[in-house]
Design an enzyme around this catalytic site. Structure first.
Site, PDB file in Angstrom:
ATOM      1  N   SER A  13      42.354  20.385  50.386  1.00 17.99           N
ATOM      2  CA  SER A  13      42.575  20.050  48.976  1.00 17.99           C
ATOM      3  C   SER A  13      41.482  19.130  48.419  1.00 17.99           C
ATOM      4  O   SER A  13      41.106  18.135  49.041  1.00 17.99           O
ATOM      5  CB  SER A  13      43.933  19.367  48.799  1.00 17.99           C
ATOM      6  OG  SER A  13      44.048  18.924  47.461  1.00 17.99           O
ATOM      7  N   LYS A  61      55.885  24.482  45.460  1.00 24.11           N
ATOM      8  CA  LYS A  61      56.067  24.266  44.019  1.00 24.11           C
ATOM      9  C   LYS A  61      57.480  24.623  43.542  1.00 24.11           C
ATOM     10  O   LYS A  61      58.003  23.989  42.644  1.00 24.11           O
ATOM     11  CB  LYS A  61      55.021  25.062  43.221  1.00 24.11           C
ATOM     12  CG  LYS A  61      53.609  24.488  43.396  1.00 24.11           C
ATOM     13  CD  LYS A  61      52.567  25.274  42.623  1.00 24.11           C
ATOM     14  CE  LYS A  61      51.175  24.813  43.018  1.00 24.11           C
ATOM     15  NZ  LYS A  61      50.106  25.517  42.321  1.00 24.11           N
ATOM     16  N   ALA A 118      51.912  38.410  42.130  1.00 28.21           N
ATOM     17  CA  ALA A 118      53.173  38.026  41.480  1.00 28.21           C
ATOM     18  C   ALA A 118      53.775  36.798  42.157  1.00 28.21           C
ATOM     19  O   ALA A 118      54.996  36.671  42.272  1.00 28.21           O
ATOM     20  CB  ALA A 118      54.145  39.200  41.521  1.00 28.21           C
ATOM     21  N   GLY A 226      38.118  29.815  40.041  1.00 24.72           N
ATOM     22  CA  GLY A 226      39.204  28.913  39.678  1.00 24.72           C
ATOM     23  C   GLY A 226      38.855  27.434  39.651  1.00 24.72           C
ATOM     24  O   GLY A 226      39.754  26.594  39.506  1.00 24.72           O
TER      25      GLY A 226
HETATM   26  P1  NDP Z   1      51.714  33.059  46.454  1.00 24.55           P
HETATM   27  O1  NDP Z   1      51.749  33.101  47.941  1.00 24.55           O
HETATM   28  O2  NDP Z   1      52.909  32.507  45.711  1.00 24.55           O
HETATM   29  O3  NDP Z   1      51.511  34.581  45.888  1.00 24.55           O
HETATM   30  C1  NDP Z   1      50.527  35.409  46.378  1.00 24.55           C
HETATM   31  C2  NDP Z   1      50.601  36.798  45.687  1.00 24.55           C
HETATM   32  O4  NDP Z   1      49.471  37.544  46.128  1.00 24.55           O
HETATM   33  C3  NDP Z   1      51.826  37.625  46.050  1.00 24.55           C
HETATM   34  O5  NDP Z   1      52.237  38.357  44.920  1.00 24.55           O
HETATM   35  C4  NDP Z   1      51.316  38.585  47.141  1.00 24.55           C
HETATM   36  O6  NDP Z   1      51.909  39.876  47.121  1.00 24.55           O
HETATM   37  C5  NDP Z   1      49.876  38.761  46.740  1.00 24.55           C
HETATM   38  N1  NDP Z   1      48.990  38.977  47.872  1.00 24.55           N
HETATM   39  C6  NDP Z   1      48.784  38.148  48.931  1.00 24.55           C
HETATM   40  N2  NDP Z   1      47.822  38.652  49.739  1.00 24.55           N
HETATM   41  C7  NDP Z   1      47.410  39.822  49.166  1.00 24.55           C
HETATM   42  C8  NDP Z   1      46.455  40.799  49.532  1.00 24.55           C
HETATM   43  N3  NDP Z   1      45.702  40.675  50.635  1.00 24.55           N
HETATM   44  N4  NDP Z   1      46.298  41.874  48.710  1.00 24.55           N
HETATM   45  C9  NDP Z   1      47.036  42.008  47.603  1.00 24.55           C
HETATM   46  N5  NDP Z   1      47.987  41.120  47.202  1.00 24.55           N
HETATM   47  C10 NDP Z   1      48.159  40.035  47.983  1.00 24.55           C
HETATM   48  O7  NDP Z   1      50.398  32.298  46.053  1.00 24.55           O
HETATM   49  P2  NDP Z   1      50.078  31.429  44.758  1.00 24.55           P
HETATM   50  O8  NDP Z   1      50.406  32.240  43.548  1.00 24.55           O
HETATM   51  O9  NDP Z   1      50.675  30.096  44.878  1.00 24.55           O
HETATM   52  O10 NDP Z   1      48.476  31.229  44.892  1.00 24.55           O
HETATM   53  C11 NDP Z   1      47.626  32.344  44.848  1.00 24.55           C
HETATM   54  C12 NDP Z   1      46.160  31.927  44.910  1.00 24.55           C
HETATM   55  O11 NDP Z   1      45.807  31.139  43.779  1.00 24.55           O
HETATM   56  C13 NDP Z   1      45.799  31.091  46.140  1.00 24.55           C
HETATM   57  O12 NDP Z   1      44.569  31.583  46.646  1.00 24.55           O
HETATM   58  C14 NDP Z   1      45.632  29.685  45.591  1.00 24.55           C
HETATM   59  O13 NDP Z   1      44.695  28.948  46.343  1.00 24.55           O
HETATM   60  C15 NDP Z   1      45.102  29.968  44.189  1.00 24.55           C
HETATM   61  N6  NDP Z   1      45.417  28.903  43.222  1.00 24.55           N
HETATM   62  C16 NDP Z   1      44.378  28.297  42.545  1.00 24.55           C
HETATM   63  C17 NDP Z   1      44.618  27.299  41.611  1.00 24.55           C
HETATM   64  C18 NDP Z   1      43.489  26.668  40.875  1.00 24.55           C
HETATM   65  O14 NDP Z   1      43.668  25.592  40.284  1.00 24.55           O
HETATM   66  N7  NDP Z   1      42.309  27.268  40.846  1.00 24.55           N
HETATM   67  C19 NDP Z   1      45.994  26.836  41.315  1.00 24.55           C
HETATM   68  C20 NDP Z   1      47.018  27.558  42.048  1.00 24.55           C
HETATM   69  C21 NDP Z   1      46.716  28.543  42.978  1.00 24.55           C
HETATM   70  P3  NDP Z   1      53.330  40.202  47.820  1.00 24.55           P
HETATM   71  O15 NDP Z   1      54.366  39.792  46.807  1.00 24.55           O
HETATM   72  O16 NDP Z   1      53.291  41.664  48.027  1.00 24.55           O
HETATM   73  O17 NDP Z   1      53.386  39.410  49.087  1.00 24.55           O
END
Ligand code: NDP
Length: 262
Positions: A13, A61, A118, A226
């Site tokens: 982080s 979260k 999602a 991001g």
């Molecule tokens: P979550 O784990 O809540 O959600 C991840 C989503 O991505 C799910 O819908 C999942 O699908 C999908 N997914 C995961 N791996 C793959 C893959 N290989 N191919 C396709 N779909 C995939 O994560 P968050 O929403 O909390 O975070 C997502 C990303 O955003 C992270 O990389 C995080 O570091 C980044 N982030 C950046 C921020 C910033 O300030 N820049 C702030 C918050 C997050 P399924 O439902 O099918 O499992």
């Protein structure tokens, strides 16, 4: 005053750099650290750390939202918080990811957007885009996580049943695909035509160029990672922390310090 970012994993982080830089520049006595929470069942024990405030990251979260006594603003609809203020017996919750993201894309003035993924961050983005009157479609590899978006009346599709009927002004990758490997979030046969017809590609991942952004670049599509969203959400969280303590701050200095910290 002690603050921390809480998550698992947490070693990567950058929040301590951002917040400690702001404390130093503003001359406010405060310290911000990282805290690894291994067991989510121990979430309520965080009160024992005697923190003034905290930021919450993956995967806590939603559980943080449930532990709040009061939740403010758009966090109520998102169902997830990334900023907590500890007030005597109360925990107050906020979501600064949503506005932090929106500040990054506001000037693009998109009419419609496509969000890939999602998860928790997709929900924050979708809710703020909806609040700003921007049509939003959520595309995810599995159906189960789309259900909460359907309940909020978003357009949704899985990769299998997606038949694009329009071009999207903005396409956002909210999946961690490409964070630790070389994979695209969506098969290139679907992704290339989508990206080729968009005005802007945005990836929530920061610190490395993902295959999603490399593809956008190769198609000459304007794009962003991001990093600015990370800075924006930290600025908004810091303002909440200081307001909670009734400490007036110079917002220009705050912005400058965080903007140049990374
Ligand atoms: P979550 O784990 O809540 O959600 C991840 C989503 O991505 C799910 O819908 C999942 O699908 C999908 N997914 C995961 N791996 C793959 C893959 N290989 N191919 C396709 N779909 C995939 O994560 P968050 O929403 O909390 O975070 C997502 C990303 O955003 C992270 O990389 C995080 O570091 C980044 N982030 C950046 C921020 C910033 O300030 N820049 C702030 C918050 C997050 P399924 O439902 O099918 O499992």
């Amino acid at each position: 005053m002690q603050f921390a970012v809480i998550g698992n994993p947490i070693h990567h982080s950058l929040s301590p750099i951002l917040h400690n830089s702001a404390f130093k520049s503003l001359g406010v006595v405060g310290f911000y650290s990282r805290y690894l929470l291994e067991n989510p069942e121990n979430f309520s024990s965080l009160k024992n750390l005697h923190l003034t405030g905290a930021n919450i990251t993956v995967p806590f979260k939603e559980i943080a939202f449930k532990s709040c006594n009061e939740v403010f603003g758009i966090a109520q609809e998102i169902g997830a918080v990334n900023t907590l203020v500890f007030e005597k017996e109360k925990i107050l919750g906020y979501n600064t990811d949503a506005l932090g993201f929106y500040q990054c894309i506001e000037s693009l003035n998109p009419k419609n957007t496509l969000i890939i993924g999602a998860g928790g961050s997709a929900k924050a983005l979708a809710c703020i885009l909806k609040a700003k009157g921007i049509s939003t479609t959520i595309l995810n590899r599995s159906q189960s996580r789309l259900e909460s978006f359907i309940a909020l009346e978003f357009h949704t599709a899985t990769f299998e049943n997606f038949t694009p009927k329009e071009c999207f002004d903005l396409i956002i990758n909210t999946t961690p695909a490409g964070l630790t490997n070389d994979s695209l979030p969506l098969d290139s046969t679907l992704l290339v035509p989508l990206l080729d017809s968009t005005k802007f590609a945005f990836d929530l991942v920061y610190g490395r160029e993902t295959p999603f952004l490399t593809l956008a670049k190769s198609l000459n599509i304007p794009h962003s990672d991001g990093k600015q969203m990370l800075i924006n959400q930290a600025i908004l969280a810091f303002e909440i922390f200081m307001e909670s303590q009734k400490i007036p701050i110079n917002k220009t200095i705050l912005r400058q310090s965080m903007q140049t910290a990374l």
